[in-house]
Design an enzyme around this catalytic site. Structure first.
Site, PDB file in Angstrom:
ATOM      1  CG  ASP A 240      -1.900  -1.119   1.260  1.00  0.00           C
ATOM      2  OD1 ASP A 240      -2.901  -0.992   1.963  1.00  0.00           O
ATOM      3  OD2 ASP A 240      -1.661  -2.144   0.608  1.00  0.00           O
TER       4      ASP A 240
ATOM      5  CD  GLU B  77      -3.952  -5.623  -1.650  1.00  0.00           C
ATOM      6  OE1 GLU B  77      -4.538  -5.146  -0.654  1.00  0.00           O
ATOM      7  OE2 GLU B  77      -2.789  -6.070  -1.625  1.00  0.00           O
TER       8      GLU B  77
END
Length: 975
Positions: free
Chosen positions: A508, A586
């Site tokens: 992230d 994802e």
């Protein structure tokens, strides 16, 4: 910017770093033709012939794996002995826990030690893990009393150094930190030995004894918020020991004056792969206080013995206490330029040939050390494409050997307690290949060498990289930055020669510039040259440039969501930003409902009751989060809301599970099909989707395509259908038919027929295309437009219908794909979804589709015939194939969503009681629908030994078809 333009796998935008690193090591380049290779290729450092020898010598350092005779493990609360005493060979370990290395060559975590000694025999069942070991609900420092203290790991070994030999202890990372003791001497403290993926080498020559030696590590508790180690974020429950322990092998490297390690091959491939120029490198270390001269030899062996080996040799002189990189270059050794090399491909696109590489260093007639391993020749490139209004910088696209492809994979999770099993990985590879995925993502969970070797041989690509949401995601400074760069070098050295590894990325959070530059420099020093991506989200950092990736959603969205191409969140790193455009690192629609077989293995009766009756219940096998707000995934709330509205509120566990299979199947199929379908978009094409997650390290109802026990639910077969090598799909955005060919060759003579049925079995529309030819990886849109019933605005007026696509090649059926749709469709409230309470982690709905008409389907009739069993080689060594032909012998209605399972039973065709499912079974297809008069032959491949002497029995049932059991022939003794 690095990795933005297409280039060869090991070409050199990083030349400046390679040169700097080589200068620091003292590179030796060959300048003479090779002389005859030494006859002796033996080594005193080979691992013993036991379970530990499964660890390959190419794990950067060719040392003997320690602990092959077992470890002794104990909490520091149960001994007052010092490190000096515990690391003495004479120390008594009475009362300690005996522990064996796993197939990765390591003893594992503290809980692994307890499990090996009989604690908590069924740790994965219900809440047993919590009852046995305690509970943590927050990622961070361990709060469970028995694990928030150091534990001792101790093992004995024999070195028996000859005169003039040297010994180095190689610690390939620990989970937590460790004080290291050898024969009563502390050789390193926890201030040095920290990090799950680091490598530390200590000269222990002066500490070695003749006969028995002892290594002891005092492993301090892991804290993933302050250490660069490992955790599972919100994927599972948190292991109560925080995974503290030894996950990677600890090695002893013994050598004469010179030793070599980190052997690898640098490739420069022609654009058309007509040739490959190879450079062989190995690092030679002089462990003495005087200059040493030796002979370095290397051999490259062609795949499958196809051709003569390339023999290389040169003399090298290494200054005292120095390491030099010895290079065999194509300019000095012309044989290293290979014409028409055997090229490595992902399994659907070609073969997976692997070359062998051995190296050795010797003085006189004595070989000091030797390495062995494999490598593959292939070119991986990555570019940003499709810059425009959706993403102004463009989106990430990968090419393998110059061929663009749609990445279709998922996040891979290792065992919850970090126990590595080579056999289990082989089983999972067979499952993944049967499902048709081509890539897995390792987020911060790097694996033993055997894992990469198996992926190389299987042709499954790996997107390697770091983890989010813990210390790895911070701006690293000081000691942590040092550990990070140490980790980067070790990771690169371990992965460099594995062709399956095709990229590396942060998660992230993008790294700061210092971290990024340090990592890139270490990768260059190791010649690890794959595309390096700054983030799994839309982030930019020097020197890596823009990531071109996005993430999410993570909880339930309708199948049609995946076809969206217009909704973005540019102010939020493109997280939870709609459907099939770009590369999503994802994403999924959240929960997975296992089959009843699997549910009965890990859920207690109370768990099962709560599963179908309580949407707000915190399922222990989801995770530790109790709510259902944004980024809370401990309940099945959003999944259940959708299922109840779309299919009807279930009145039993059986009905809940059956409807769950339907909802998972249609969703996973839509996700993968949408990314294939939109890969042809001229503006911001879809380039890849990574399902979150492909598997789990323990039984789960959250984010997986198959369960820890190998269970293959609706999510699995929806994915398998979408990723079929030759496939017809029905688009959920414009109602057209798309064809795709994911194989390695052109497929000709293709026709597709679309039929639309109502629930009574009446054909409402029937169309057949003209003949089509598809080249490898080609996607052809708008082949047909089925005429389907009009949508309605009133829920009471809703009807359900079927769309069936039958793809034929030269008249033979190669793919049948059936959709169930409603005239009252799902509608997403995009404004609320992008900006509302949950900000895109799931869909806010204006209305749910009404599919409850399926419950009114008339009873269907299926007849089984032509049941045969034969011996046959198959995935993961499976040795038996049973075939059965199913025919809808009814006159009107569809036999909907037929499920077959292989079970152990009696000669009369009665399944055994209890858990009777054959675990190794892999079906050619399942969860199928047949209309009146249609037949399909299903094949199941399995290990005959898994029958345990019983008769194979096929159980069959469907949404509207009564259960029946079909006895199959018993495999022959040779099968």
């Amino acid at each position: 910017m690095i990795f933005r333009k297409a280039r060869s796998r090991l070409a050199l935008p990083l030349t400046v770093f390679v040169t700097a690193a080589a200068a620091a090591l003292g590179t030796v380049a060959a300048s003479a033709a090779p002389s005859p290779v030494l006859a002796a290729h033996t080594t005193s450092t080979a691992a013993p012939a036991d379970a530990a020898s499964t660890v390959k010598a190419q794990y950067a350092v060719p040392g003997t794996v320690l602990g092959s005779g077992g470890w002794q493990v104990l909490s520091t609360t149960k001994t007052s002995s010092t490190g000096a005493q515990i690391s003495s060979p004479a120390f008594s370990t009475t009362g300690w826990l005996p522990v064996k290395n796993d197939d990765g060559g390591a003893p594992g975590t503290e809980i692994e030690a307890l499990l090996q000694n009989g604690a908590c025999p069924n740790a994965y069942y219900s809440t047993n893990m919590k009852t046995c070991f305690g509970y943590m609900s927050t990622i961070g420092a361990d709060t469970v009393p028995q694990f928030d203290v150091p534990w001792w790991y101790r093992t004995d070994f024999t070195a028996n150094l000859a005169a003039g030999q040297h010994a180095s202890l190689v610690v390939n990372g620990v989970v937590g930190a460790a004080d290291v003791w050898v024969n009563g001497t502390e050789v390193a403290t926890q201030t040095t030995v920290e990090g799950a993926y680091t490598r530390y080498t200590f000269n222990v020559t002066s500490d070695m004894l003749q006969g028995t030696n002892t290594l002891a590590l005092e492993v301090h508790p892991n804290d993933p918020n302050t250490m660069l180690t490992v955790d599972d974020v919100d994927w599972n429950q948190i292991p109560p020991d925080n995974n503290t322990g030894i996950q990677m092998p600890i090695q002893l490297l013994t050598s004469a004056n010179l030793s070599d390690a980190d052997a690898h091959v640098v490739e420069v491939n022609a654009a058309d792969l007509s040739s490959s120029a190879l450079t062989v490198k190995t690092n030679v270390t002089n462990d003495t206080s005087s200059s040493q001269t030796g002979i370095v030899a290397a051999t490259i062996t062609p795949p499958s013995g196809d051709g003569s080996p390339i023999l290389l040799q040169q003399t090298v002189t290494v200054p005292a206490n120095m390491t030099q990189t010895v290079a065999f270059t194509p300019s000095a050794f012309p044989a290293l330029t290979i014409a028409h090399p055997a090229v490595w491909w992902p399994y659907q696109m070609g073969a997976q040939p692997l070359y062998g590489l051995t190296t050795s260093v010797a003085q006189g007639s004595i070989v000091s050390t030797a390495t062995s391993g494999t490598f593959g020749i292939r070119t991986v490139t990555s570019t940003l494409v499709g810059a425009g209004p959706v993403d102004s910088l463009g989106v990430r696209q990968y090419q393998i050997n110059g061929v663009p492809f749609v990445a279709r994979g998922g996040g891979f999770a290792e065992d919850l307690f970090l126990h590595y099993s080579a056999a289990d990985i082989a089983k999972q590879i067979a499952i993944m290949k049967n499902m048709g995925i081509d890539m897995i993502r390792l987020e911060g969970h790097f694996m033993p060498d055997d894992f990469y070797q198996q992926m190389d041989e299987a042709g499954i690509m790996i997107a390697s990289g770091l983890q989010c949401c813990d210390a790895w995601g911070n701006n690293l400074k000081g000691k942590l930055l040092t550990v990070a760069t140490n980790s980067a070098l070790a990771i690169a050295q371990n992965e460099v020669d594995h062709p399956s590894v095709v990229s590396f990325q942060w998660s992230d959070n993008a790294p700061d510039s210092a971290d990024a530059k340090g990592t890139v420099a270490q990768f260059a020093a190791a010649d690890f040259d794959v595309p390096v991506i700054s983030s799994a989200e839309e982030n930019t950092v020097a020197p890596l440039g823009d990531s071109g990736e996005k993430e999410g959603p993570y909880d339930w969205v309708p199948p049609g969501y995946w076809y969206d191409t217009t909704h973005t969140q540019p102010g939020d790193n493109q997280t939870n930003a709609g459907g099939s455009w770009g590369f999503d690192s994802e994403q999924s629609a959240g929960d997975t409902i296992p089959t009843l077989d699997s549910i009965n293995r890990f859920m207690s009766p109370t768990d099962q009751q709560e599963l179908w009756q309580s949407p707000t219940y915190n399922q222990f096998h989801a995770n530790y989060e109790s709510g259902h707000a944004q980024y809370e995934f401990g309940t099945l709330y959003w999944f259940d809301q959708a299922m109840n509205a779309r299919y009807g509120t279930p009145t039993s566990l059986d009905q809940y599970v059956e409807q769950g299979q339907l909802q998972n199947y249609e969703n996973t199929r839509a996700q993968f099909e949408a990314f294939i379908d939109h890969s042809t978009n001229s503006s911001t094409p879809s380039t890849g989707t990574m399902y979150w997650q492909v598997n789990k390290g323990w039984p789960s109802v959250l984010w997986d395509l198959y369960n820890e026990d190998g269970d293959q639910p609706g999510s699995y077969y929806g994915t398998k259908e979408a990723n079929a090598t030759l496939h017809a799909l029905y688009t959920l955005d414009n109602g057209t038919v798309t064809l795709d060919n994911l194989s390695s060759a052109t497929r000709s003579g293709l026709t597709v027929e679309s039929k639309v049925y109502n629930l009574a079995g009446t054909v409402l529309d029937d169309q057949t295309s003209g003949t089509v030819s598809l080249t490898s990886q080609q996607v052809k849109n708008n082949v047909l437009t089925p005429k389907v019933p009009a949508t309605v605005t009133s829920r009471p007026a809703a009807t359900t219908y079927f769309v069936e696509l039958t793809l034929r090649q030269n008249g033979n059926v190669v793919d049948r794909n059936v959709y169930w749709e409603s005239t009252y469709p799902d509608e997403v409230n995009w404004t609320a979804t992008m900006n509302g309470e949950n900000a895109g982690t799931n869909a806010t709905m204006t209305q749910y589709a009404d599919l409850q008409g399926l419950s009114g389907l008339a009873a269907g009739t299926i007849t089984a015939s032509d049941v045969t069993t034969s011996a046959q080689s198959g995935p993961a060594g499976a040795d038996t194939v049973t075939n059965v032909t199913l025919t809808n012998t009814g006159s009107q209605t569809a036999a909907f969503f037929l499920r077959t399972d292989l079970r152990r039973g009696s000669a009369a065709g009665v399944p055994q009681s209890g858990d009777n499912e054959v675990a190794s079974a892999l079906w050619s297809n399942d969860d199928i629908t047949l209309f009146p008069g249609e037949s399909e032959t299903l094949s199941v491949t399995y290990h005959a030994a898994d029958l345990q002497g019983a008769t194979p029995v096929i159980s069959l049932q469907g949404y509207n078809v009564a259960a029946q059991d079909i006895v199959a022939p018993v495999p022959s003794p040779t099968g």
